[in-house]
Design an enzyme around this catalytic site. Structure first.
Site, PDB file in Angstrom:
ATOM      1  N   THR A   1      -5.610   1.718  -7.562  1.00 32.86           N
ATOM      2  CA  THR A   1      -6.867   1.366  -6.890  1.00 32.86           C
ATOM      3  C   THR A   1      -7.956   2.328  -7.347  1.00 32.86           C
ATOM      4  O   THR A   1      -7.858   3.539  -7.145  1.00 32.86           O
ATOM      5  CB  THR A   1      -6.686   1.402  -5.359  1.00 32.86           C
ATOM      6  OG1 THR A   1      -5.732   0.397  -5.008  1.00 32.86           O
ATOM      7  CG2 THR A   1      -7.985   1.116  -4.639  1.00 32.86           C
TER       8      THR A   1
ATOM      9  N   TYR B   1      -2.357   5.501  -4.453  1.00 31.24           N
ATOM     10  CA  TYR B   1      -3.467   6.466  -4.428  1.00 31.24           C
ATOM     11  C   TYR B   1      -2.913   7.763  -4.981  1.00 31.24           C
ATOM     12  O   TYR B   1      -1.764   8.131  -4.699  1.00 31.24           O
ATOM     13  CB  TYR B   1      -3.935   6.706  -2.995  1.00 31.24           C
ATOM     14  CG  TYR B   1      -4.714   5.567  -2.380  1.00 31.24           C
ATOM     15  CD1 TYR B   1      -5.827   5.038  -3.019  1.00 31.24           C
ATOM     16  CD2 TYR B   1      -4.352   5.044  -1.144  1.00 31.24           C
ATOM     17  CE1 TYR B   1      -6.552   4.004  -2.430  1.00 31.24           C
ATOM     18  CE2 TYR B   1      -5.074   4.012  -0.553  1.00 31.24           C
ATOM     19  CZ  TYR B   1      -6.177   3.505  -1.214  1.00 31.24           C
ATOM     20  OH  TYR B   1      -6.902   2.497  -0.638  1.00 31.24           O
TER      21      TYR B   1
ATOM     22  N   HIS C   1     -12.900  -3.568  -2.200  1.00 29.85           N
ATOM     23  CA  HIS C   1     -12.101  -3.019  -1.108  1.00 29.85           C
ATOM     24  C   HIS C   1     -12.462  -3.700   0.214  1.00 29.85           C
ATOM     25  O   HIS C   1     -12.463  -3.080   1.277  1.00 29.85           O
ATOM     26  CB  HIS C   1     -12.327  -1.505  -1.012  1.00 29.85           C
ATOM     27  CG  HIS C   1     -11.108  -0.719  -0.629  1.00 29.85           C
ATOM     28  ND1 HIS C   1     -10.373  -0.006  -1.534  1.00 29.85           N
ATOM     29  CD2 HIS C   1     -10.496  -0.524   0.572  1.00 29.85           C
ATOM     30  CE1 HIS C   1      -9.368   0.601  -0.905  1.00 29.85           C
ATOM     31  NE2 HIS C   1      -9.421   0.295   0.363  1.00 29.85           N
TER      32      HIS C   1
ATOM     33  N   SER D   1       0.831  -1.210   0.000  1.00 31.47           N
ATOM     34  CA  SER D   1       0.000   0.000   0.000  1.00 31.47           C
ATOM     35  C   SER D   1       0.865   1.259   0.000  1.00 31.47           C
ATOM     36  O   SER D   1       1.954   1.286   0.568  1.00 31.47           O
ATOM     37  CB  SER D   1      -0.898   0.009   1.238  1.00 31.47           C
ATOM     38  OG  SER D   1      -1.535   1.258   1.383  1.00 31.47           O
TER      39      SER D   1
ATOM     40  N   LYS E   1      -7.292  -2.161  -9.775  1.00 32.66           N
ATOM     41  CA  LYS E   1      -7.940  -2.838  -8.636  1.00 32.66           C
ATOM     42  C   LYS E   1      -9.241  -2.143  -8.290  1.00 32.66           C
ATOM     43  O   LYS E   1      -9.276  -0.910  -8.178  1.00 32.66           O
ATOM     44  CB  LYS E   1      -6.991  -2.806  -7.432  1.00 32.66           C
ATOM     45  CG  LYS E   1      -7.550  -3.379  -6.135  1.00 32.66           C
ATOM     46  CD  LYS E   1      -6.440  -3.517  -5.103  1.00 32.66           C
ATOM     47  CE  LYS E   1      -6.903  -4.150  -3.814  1.00 32.66           C
ATOM     48  NZ  LYS E   1      -7.578  -3.203  -2.926  1.00 32.66           N
TER      49      LYS E   1
HETATM   50  C1  FMN Z   1      -7.245  -2.469   7.080  1.00 33.46           C
HETATM   51  C2  FMN Z   1      -7.331  -2.430   5.576  1.00 33.46           C
HETATM   52  C3  FMN Z   1      -6.648  -1.456   4.871  1.00 33.46           C
HETATM   53  C4  FMN Z   1      -6.704  -1.425   3.473  1.00 33.46           C
HETATM   54  N1  FMN Z   1      -5.958  -0.499   2.779  1.00 33.46           N
HETATM   55  C5  FMN Z   1      -5.936  -0.537   1.428  1.00 33.46           C
HETATM   56  C6  FMN Z   1      -5.067   0.326   0.695  1.00 33.46           C
HETATM   57  O1  FMN Z   1      -4.280   1.080   1.245  1.00 33.46           O
HETATM   58  N2  FMN Z   1      -5.132   0.256  -0.661  1.00 33.46           N
HETATM   59  C7  FMN Z   1      -5.964  -0.600  -1.328  1.00 33.46           C
HETATM   60  O2  FMN Z   1      -5.978  -0.616  -2.564  1.00 33.46           O
HETATM   61  N3  FMN Z   1      -6.782  -1.433  -0.647  1.00 33.46           N
HETATM   62  C8  FMN Z   1      -6.765  -1.437   0.702  1.00 33.46           C
HETATM   63  N4  FMN Z   1      -7.562  -2.314   1.382  1.00 33.46           N
HETATM   64  C9  FMN Z   1      -8.356  -3.316   0.651  1.00 33.46           C
HETATM   65  C10 FMN Z   1      -7.529  -4.589   0.467  1.00 33.46           C
HETATM   66  O3  FMN Z   1      -6.446  -4.356  -0.404  1.00 33.46           O
HETATM   67  C11 FMN Z   1      -8.380  -5.712  -0.128  1.00 33.46           C
HETATM   68  O4  FMN Z   1      -9.009  -5.273  -1.305  1.00 33.46           O
HETATM   69  C12 FMN Z   1      -9.430  -6.237   0.863  1.00 33.46           C
HETATM   70  O5  FMN Z   1      -8.888  -6.331   2.151  1.00 33.46           O
HETATM   71  C13 FMN Z   1      -9.939  -7.593   0.394  1.00 33.46           C
HETATM   72  O6  FMN Z   1     -10.950  -8.065   1.212  1.00 33.46           O
HETATM   73  P1  FMN Z   1     -10.696  -9.077   2.445  1.00 33.46           P
HETATM   74  O7  FMN Z   1     -10.126  -8.251   3.550  1.00 33.46           O
HETATM   75  O8  FMN Z   1     -12.049  -9.605   2.741  1.00 33.46           O
HETATM   76  O9  FMN Z   1      -9.702 -10.115   1.956  1.00 33.46           O
HETATM   77  C14 FMN Z   1      -7.509  -2.368   2.779  1.00 33.46           C
HETATM   78  C15 FMN Z   1      -8.197  -3.351   3.492  1.00 33.46           C
HETATM   79  C16 FMN Z   1      -8.103  -3.392   4.879  1.00 33.46           C
HETATM   80  C17 FMN Z   1      -8.827  -4.497   5.616  1.00 33.46           C
END
Ligand code: FMN
Length: 357
Positions: A157, A131, A236, A108, A212
């Protein structure tokens, strides 16, 4: 870390006891009514196996390659913002675990240490997720620096053009370590992102581009037409738009639209080996496991994440063998059927022995 975990349930239990309630809620929570979050799990739980029997499954392998890198499982560790709050090692600890076990990490842009420090500490193939925090010239500078630092892919993303309303955080007045929250003004550039941003990156840079947050077939086809190298189906983790389809339910539409021209990745609600196998049956080339990654890290850093990935690998190979399949190439939609889930689904329904979420 002391004893190794024998089950993923123990891993989640350890994460729960290690995390302060604010960080726990930031991790497991979703947007508004959390319906997208629950639907992700309900979708995964709705697909059931129709196993084949009497196939020789004495040699089962889930090894494959992703973006040209040999991996032990068709799994990616997705970008997790503020991951350093779950374990002090943050993105560098995930990098170590990904390298030691053999899966691909997507780092990230809003976590610590920063992407150049992670690359220096743990050299190796890795994707950088961005981002758009400033204008296009700023983005160009970041892409060049990421390529120079050795990143082998770039992930844009697309489902976060504005920050959602996450009520678990808002109710407690909790602001994530990244400082990002609903209404924050650092989203001015992110909100202006468009297909021109994709065209710009594809014209200028020879690095695989992953988009994404794709949730429908026509957007997926447009990505492919524009030269995008990986279409990544995601909502997400239910943290952005509320009331979306489960990602596993959007997956077949996207796979049909992409028609094998580029790999399709998916995430959202995948917590177990059998979950991964279901996504592969429905046409995914790789499965992202975000909360799995962060929970394992919270349970005990890089070592616990490797431990969790080893259990996951065992679960994947067990599910494949019991479904009568020994090779990833033989997983297909014929192995699945859809039925209503047994009980109402929630973020941790993959771990029925844990009731505090
Ligand atoms: C705590 C947290 C922070 C996240 N931060 C980002 C991020 O910085 N950038 C991004 O593209 N997705 C982010 N996501 C989404 C994850 O990349 C991913 O798409 C998502 O966790 C998938 O679902 P799951 O947690 O059910 O596996 C985040 C998810 C969580 C749980």
């Amino acid at each position: 870390m002391g004893d190794r975990f024998l089950t993923l349930t123990e891993m989640v239990q350890a994460a729960r006891s290690n995390l302060h309630r604010n960080d726990w809620d930031y991790l497991v929570g979703g947007a508004e009514t959390e319906s997208s979050l629950k639907r992700n799990r309900a979708g995964v739980e709705s697909w059931l196996f129709k196993p084949r029997v009497l196939n020789d499954v004495s040699e089962v392998s889930a090894r494959t390659s992703i973006l040209g890198q040999e991996v032990r499982l068709p799994v990616v560790l997705p970008p997790i913002g503020s991951i350093q709050v779950f374990h002090e090692g943050g993105g560098a600890a995930v990098a170590r675990a990904a390298r030691d076990f053999g899966v691909l990490q997507v780092l990230s842009s809003v976590c610590e240490p920063d992407f150049e420090t992670v690359a220096e500490k743990v050299p190796g193939p890795r994707v950088y997720q961005l981002y758009l925090m400033q204008d296009q010239a700023w983005m160009d500078g970041i892409i060049r620096r990421a390529v120079d630092a050795g990143y082998t892919g770039f992930c844009l993303t697309a489902d976060t053009q504005v920050y959602s309303r996450r009520e678990r955080d808002i109710l407690k007045r909790h602001v994530p370590a990244s400082g990002r929250q609903a209404g924050a003004n650092d989203f001015a550039y992110q909100a202006r992102m468009s297909w021109d941003t994709v065209a710009h990156i594809k014209e200028r840079y020879d690095i695989p581009l992953i988009v994404k947050g794709v949730a429908r077939g026509d957007d997926a086809a447009r990505c492919v037409d524009m030269g995008v190298d990986v279409v990544y189906v995601s909502n997400h983790g239910g943290r952005q738009l509320d009331h979306t389809r489960a990602c596993i339910d959007a997956l077949p539409e996207v796979v049909d639209a992409v028609r094998g021209r580029v790999p399709v990745w998916v995430d959202g609600g995948f917590m177990r080996g059998a979950d991964v196998v279901k996504a592969l049956c429905l046409g995914a080339d790789a499965v992202g496991m975000g909360r799995f990654e962060a929970l394992a890290l919270a349970a005990g850093g890089a070592e616990a994440l490797v431990n969790a990935l080893e259990i996951l690998e065992h679960e994947v190979c067990t599910a494949m063998a019991l479904a009568g399949v020994s090779s990833l190439n033989d997983l297909n939609r014929e192995l699945l059927v859809r039925e209503a889930p047994l009980a109402p689904s929630h973020v941790l329904s993959a771990f029925p022995l844990i009731d505090d979420y």
